[in-house]
Design a protein around this motif. Structure first.
Motif, short mmCIF file in Angstrom:
data_model
loop_
_atom_site.label_atom_id
_atom_site.label_comp_id
_atom_site.label_asym_id
_atom_site.label_seq_id
_atom_site.Cartn_x
_atom_site.Cartn_y
_atom_site.Cartn_z
N ILE A 127 0.84 -1.21 0.00
CA ILE A 127 0.00 0.00 0.00
C ILE A 127 0.88 1.25 0.00
O ILE A 127 0.59 2.23 -0.71
CB ILE A 127 -0.96 -0.02 1.21
N THR A 128 1.96 1.21 0.76
CA THR A 128 2.88 2.35 0.80
C THR A 128 3.50 2.57 -0.57
O THR A 128 3.66 3.72 -1.01
CB THR A 128 3.97 2.11 1.86
N ARG A 129 3.85 1.50 -1.26
CA ARG A 129 4.42 1.62 -2.61
C ARG A 129 3.46 2.30 -3.55
O ARG A 129 3.83 3.18 -4.32
CB ARG A 129 4.79 0.24 -3.15
N VAL A 130 2.18 1.92 -3.48
CA VAL A 130 1.18 2.53 -4.35
C VAL A 130 1.05 4.02 -4.04
O VAL A 130 0.98 4.87 -4.94
CB VAL A 130 -0.19 1.81 -4.21
N ALA A 131 1.07 4.37 -2.76
CA ALA A 131 0.95 5.78 -2.37
C ALA A 131 2.14 6.59 -2.86
O ALA A 131 1.98 7.69 -3.40
CB ALA A 131 0.81 5.89 -0.86
N ALA B 176 4.10 10.39 -9.35
CA ALA B 176 3.47 10.64 -10.65
C ALA B 176 2.64 11.91 -10.63
O ALA B 176 2.18 12.36 -11.68
CB ALA B 176 2.61 9.45 -11.05
N GLY B 177 2.41 12.49 -9.46
CA GLY B 177 1.67 13.73 -9.38
C GLY B 177 0.20 13.57 -9.04
O GLY B 177 -0.52 14.55 -8.94
N GLY B 178 -0.24 12.37 -8.84
CA GLY B 178 -1.65 12.14 -8.51
C GLY B 178 -1.82 11.81 -7.05
O GLY B 178 -1.34 10.78 -6.58
N THR B 179 -2.47 12.68 -6.30
CA THR B 179 -2.69 12.42 -4.88
C THR B 179 -4.17 12.26 -4.55
O THR B 179 -4.56 12.34 -3.40
CB THR B 179 -2.11 13.58 -4.04
N SER B 180 -4.97 11.99 -5.56
CA SER B 180 -6.41 11.88 -5.32
C SER B 180 -6.76 10.63 -4.51
O SER B 180 -7.73 10.63 -3.75
CB SER B 180 -7.16 11.87 -6.66
N ALA B 181 -5.99 9.57 -4.65
CA ALA B 181 -6.28 8.32 -3.93
C ALA B 181 -5.55 8.23 -2.60
O ALA B 181 -5.62 7.21 -1.92
CB ALA B 181 -5.92 7.12 -4.80
N LEU B 182 -4.86 9.30 -2.23
CA LEU B 182 -4.05 9.26 -1.01
C LEU B 182 -4.90 9.05 0.24
O LEU B 182 -4.50 8.32 1.16
CB LEU B 182 -3.23 10.55 -0.87
N GLY B 183 -6.07 9.62 0.29
CA GLY B 183 -6.97 9.44 1.44
C GLY B 183 -7.37 8.00 1.62
O GLY B 183 -7.40 7.47 2.74
N TRP B 184 -7.72 7.34 0.51
CA TRP B 184 -8.10 5.93 0.57
C TRP B 184 -6.92 5.06 0.98
O TRP B 184 -7.08 4.08 1.72
CB TRP B 184 -8.66 5.46 -0.76
N LEU B 185 -5.74 5.40 0.50
CA LEU B 185 -4.57 4.61 0.85
C LEU B 185 -4.20 4.77 2.33
O LEU B 185 -3.82 3.79 2.98
CB LEU B 185 -3.39 5.00 -0.04
N VAL B 186 -4.34 5.97 2.85
CA VAL B 186 -4.09 6.18 4.28
C VAL B 186 -5.13 5.43 5.10
O VAL B 186 -4.81 4.80 6.13
CB VAL B 186 -4.08 7.69 4.62
N ALA B 187 -6.39 5.47 4.66
CA ALA B 187 -7.44 4.72 5.37
C ALA B 187 -7.14 3.22 5.32
O ALA B 187 -7.36 2.50 6.31
CB ALA B 187 -8.79 5.02 4.75
N ALA B 188 -6.64 2.73 4.18
CA ALA B 188 -6.29 1.31 4.07
C ALA B 188 -5.15 0.97 5.01
O ALA B 188 -5.16 -0.10 5.65
CB ALA B 188 -5.92 0.97 2.63
N LEU B 189 -4.15 1.86 5.12
CA LEU B 189 -3.04 1.62 6.04
C LEU B 189 -3.52 1.57 7.49
O LEU B 189 -3.08 0.72 8.28
CB LEU B 189 -1.96 2.69 5.88
N VAL B 190 -4.42 2.48 7.84
CA VAL B 190 -4.96 2.49 9.20
C VAL B 190 -5.78 1.22 9.46
O VAL B 190 -5.67 0.60 10.52
CB VAL B 190 -5.80 3.76 9.45
#
Length: 141
Positions: free
Chosen positions: A50-54, A60-74
């Motif tokens: 998950i960290t690699r994807v984030a 790449a300049g896209g941070t739109s999915a960062l919230g979902w990835l942080v939620a997945a990490l939590v």
């Protein structure tokens, strides 16, 4: 209880096999602890992925999915915490149950001796040594 004492003294085998046999006398606890451990270890592999994807998305300049990835990490961290708690709790119960079974088997073996054998045996030393050894077994489990 005679079954446990007879099985412990029956055939010479390695200590790991005897300890595994003592654990399998409590199959529900053993399987549940192993499953919780397997799930926890499996989720440990998810965190770097998950960290690699984030990081890849951020580079790449896209941070739109960062919230979902942080939620997945939590969520992964919470599930790992839960499985670690369950594993330690069930492992503790299993170790206490196995220690109790082995302690009863030792005491049963001493009680099976006749009076003359009990008099010639230093029972206090045997029981004291058995108790300290069984506490080591509990710590190992």
């Amino acid at each position: 209880m005679a079954f446990v004492a007879d099985q412990i003294t029956a055939a010479p085998q390695g200590w790991i096999r005897r300890l595994a046999g003592a654990c399998w006398r409590h199959p529900h606890l053993t399987v549940a602890a192993l499953v919780a451990s397997g799930i926890g270890v499996g989720l440990e592999a998810a965190t770097p992925l998950i960290t690699r994807v984030a990081v890849d998305d951020a580079v790449a300049g896209g941070t739109s999915a960062l919230g979902w990835l942080v939620a997945a990490l939590v969520a992964v961290a919470l599930v790992r915490f839960g499985t670690a708690f369950v594993r330690r709790y069930l492992g503790g119960r299993l170790s206490l149950d196995v220690q109790h079974d082995l302690r009863r088997a030792v005491f049963h073996s001493v009680l099976r001796l006749d009076g003359a054998k009990q008099d010639s045996l230093r029972t206090g030393q045997v029981v004291s040594r058995a108790i300290s050894d069984l506490q080591l077994v509990q710590g190992l489990l």
